[in-house]
Design a protein around this motif. Structure first.
Motif, PDB file in Angstrom:
ATOM      1  N   TYR A  26      -7.018  -5.049  -2.530  1.00 47.87           N
ATOM      2  CA  TYR A  26      -6.807  -3.706  -3.065  1.00 47.87           C
ATOM      3  C   TYR A  26      -8.057  -3.265  -3.810  1.00 47.87           C
ATOM      4  O   TYR A  26      -8.675  -4.050  -4.532  1.00 47.87           O
ATOM      5  CB  TYR A  26      -5.614  -3.720  -4.028  1.00 47.87           C
ATOM      6  N   TYR A  71       0.824  -1.201   0.000  1.00 48.11           N
ATOM      7  CA  TYR A  71       0.000   0.000   0.000  1.00 48.11           C
ATOM      8  C   TYR A  71       0.864   1.259   0.000  1.00 48.11           C
ATOM      9  O   TYR A  71       2.066   1.203   0.278  1.00 48.11           O
ATOM     10  CB  TYR A  71      -0.920   0.017   1.232  1.00 48.11           C
ATOM     11  N   ARG A  86       2.678  -0.403   4.128  1.00 48.40           N
ATOM     12  CA  ARG A  86       2.274  -1.664   4.734  1.00 48.40           C
ATOM     13  C   ARG A  86       1.880  -2.663   3.654  1.00 48.40           C
ATOM     14  O   ARG A  86       1.626  -2.285   2.506  1.00 48.40           O
ATOM     15  CB  ARG A  86       1.115  -1.425   5.719  1.00 48.40           C
ATOM     16  N   HIS A  87       1.870  -3.940   4.017  1.00 53.26           N
ATOM     17  CA  HIS A  87       1.527  -4.995   3.065  1.00 53.26           C
ATOM     18  C   HIS A  87       0.181  -5.613   3.429  1.00 53.26           C
ATOM     19  O   HIS A  87      -0.195  -5.633   4.601  1.00 53.26           O
ATOM     20  CB  HIS A  87       2.595  -6.096   3.079  1.00 53.26           C
ATOM     21  N   GLY A  88      -0.526  -6.132   2.419  1.00 52.20           N
ATOM     22  CA  GLY A  88      -1.818  -6.768   2.673  1.00 52.20           C
ATOM     23  C   GLY A  88      -2.243  -7.627   1.500  1.00 52.20           C
ATOM     24  O   GLY A  88      -1.479  -7.815   0.542  1.00 52.20           O
ATOM     25  N   THR A  89      -3.491  -8.120   1.542  1.00 48.24           N
ATOM     26  CA  THR A  89      -3.947  -9.085   0.529  1.00 48.24           C
ATOM     27  C   THR A  89      -4.934  -8.496  -0.471  1.00 48.24           C
ATOM     28  O   THR A  89      -5.150  -9.075  -1.530  1.00 48.24           O
ATOM     29  CB  THR A  89      -4.651 -10.279   1.206  1.00 48.24           C
ATOM     30  N   CYS A 119       5.258  -9.098   7.488  1.00 45.34           N
ATOM     31  CA  CYS A 119       4.333  -9.593   6.464  1.00 45.34           C
ATOM     32  C   CYS A 119       4.521 -11.103   6.261  1.00 45.34           C
ATOM     33  O   CYS A 119       5.593 -11.552   5.855  1.00 45.34           O
ATOM     34  CB  CYS A 119       4.569  -8.843   5.153  1.00 45.34           C
ATOM     35  N   LEU A 125      -9.123  -4.024   5.296  1.00 45.01           N
ATOM     36  CA  LEU A 125      -7.888  -4.499   4.698  1.00 45.01           C
ATOM     37  C   LEU A 125      -6.877  -4.799   5.806  1.00 45.01           C
ATOM     38  O   LEU A 125      -6.259  -3.898   6.349  1.00 45.01           O
ATOM     39  CB  LEU A 125      -7.319  -3.457   3.740  1.00 45.01           C
ATOM     40  N   ASP A 126      -6.771  -6.068   6.141  1.00 45.48           N
ATOM     41  CA  ASP A 126      -5.736  -6.459   7.098  1.00 45.48           C
ATOM     42  C   ASP A 126      -4.396  -6.069   6.513  1.00 45.48           C
ATOM     43  O   ASP A 126      -4.137  -6.309   5.343  1.00 45.48           O
ATOM     44  CB  ASP A 126      -5.744  -7.981   7.301  1.00 45.48           C
ATOM     45  N   SER A 127      -3.561  -5.481   7.309  1.00 49.20           N
ATOM     46  CA  SER A 127      -2.247  -5.146   6.770  1.00 49.20           C
ATOM     47  C   SER A 127      -1.184  -5.352   7.833  1.00 49.20           C
ATOM     48  O   SER A 127      -1.478  -5.382   9.033  1.00 49.20           O
ATOM     49  CB  SER A 127      -2.233  -3.706   6.261  1.00 49.20           C
ATOM     50  N   TRP A 128       0.013  -5.521   7.357  1.00 48.10           N
ATOM     51  CA  TRP A 128       1.148  -5.769   8.232  1.00 48.10           C
ATOM     52  C   TRP A 128       2.293  -4.835   7.867  1.00 48.10           C
ATOM     53  O   TRP A 128       2.427  -4.448   6.713  1.00 48.10           O
ATOM     54  CB  TRP A 128       1.657  -7.202   8.066  1.00 48.10           C
TER      55      TRP A 128
END
Ligand SMILES: [Zn+2]
Length: 212
Positions: free
Chosen positions: A31, A22, A26-29, A187, A179-182
């Motif tokens: 979009y 993003y 951050r990273h997520g699954t 991640c 949006l789950d994000s790490w």
């Protein structure tokens, strides 16, 4: 009634089960790609019909959105509201442009639109709310002209927060995408070596940085 998530997915505007970087880093699954949505006028028009349905058309004078996506949405929402008017009146569509003064970003109505907003009842529209910054700037611009914002209608709330936590007007969201994000170093997809999606978000820049 449009099935919102289906409509977004059908337009290629909703990506799931991917590995996204993003804007925040951050990273997520998942979009939501608004650029893909606006390619499809029929779907955009349908979604705007649902947005317009939240309001009593006879109570709305103007629909306002921020550039760029809000221009398209304001146009279609105002179109639906005008068609729904029982008094033959017209609901106008305007947009607010970005201006940076003394290092502070805000939105202003140019092109004579300020005179159309002044003192009026205004519905504010926006596509995706992440922090709510642009939408808040439009609300401020509306109030600066002595106009009354009736509410904020958006396609997608991906802020992870309820409307009351973000805005002081009623928020109507067609879809809420949590949006789950790490953080990058936490991640699980990176840990598993899942390739980063480079066509949306900041995936390409992320890879370039990794390879540097
Ligand atoms: Zn990752």
């Amino acid at each position: 009634m449009v099935e919102i998530m289906e409509a977004l997915a059908g337009a290629g505007a909703l990506i799931r089960d991917s590995h996204i970087v993003y804007t925040s880093g951050r990273h997520g699954t998942a979009y939501v790609n608004k650029d893909a949505l606006y390619l499809h006028p029929l779907i955009t028009e349908q979604l705007c019909g649902v947005m317009a349905g939240e309001y009593d058309a006879d109570q709305v004078d103007v629909v306002a959105g921020p550039t760029v996506g809000g221009v398209i949405l304001a146009q279609w929402v105002a179109w639906h509201l005008t068609r729904a008017r029982t008094d033959g009146g017209e609901v106008l569509a305007v947009y607010a442009e970005e201006e940076i003064a003394d290092g502070v970003k805000r939105r202003v109505f140019r092109r004579g639109y300020d005179e159309q907003v002044r003192g009026k009842r205004v519905v504010v529209v926006e596509d995706i709310v992440t922090t709510g910054g642009s939408a808040r700037q439009v609300l401020d611009a509306v109030r600066a002209l002595g106009a009354t914002p009736l509410g904020l209608s958006i396609i997608c709330n991906r802020s992870g927060k309820p409307g009351e936590a973000l805005f002081d007007v009623p928020l109507h969201a067609l879809a809420t995408v949590a949006l789950d994000s790490w953080a990058e170093d936490e991640c699980p997809l990176c840990a598993q070596g899942v390739p980063v999606n480079t066509s949306v978000g900041k995936g390409k820049a992320f890879l370039a940085r990794k390879q540097a």
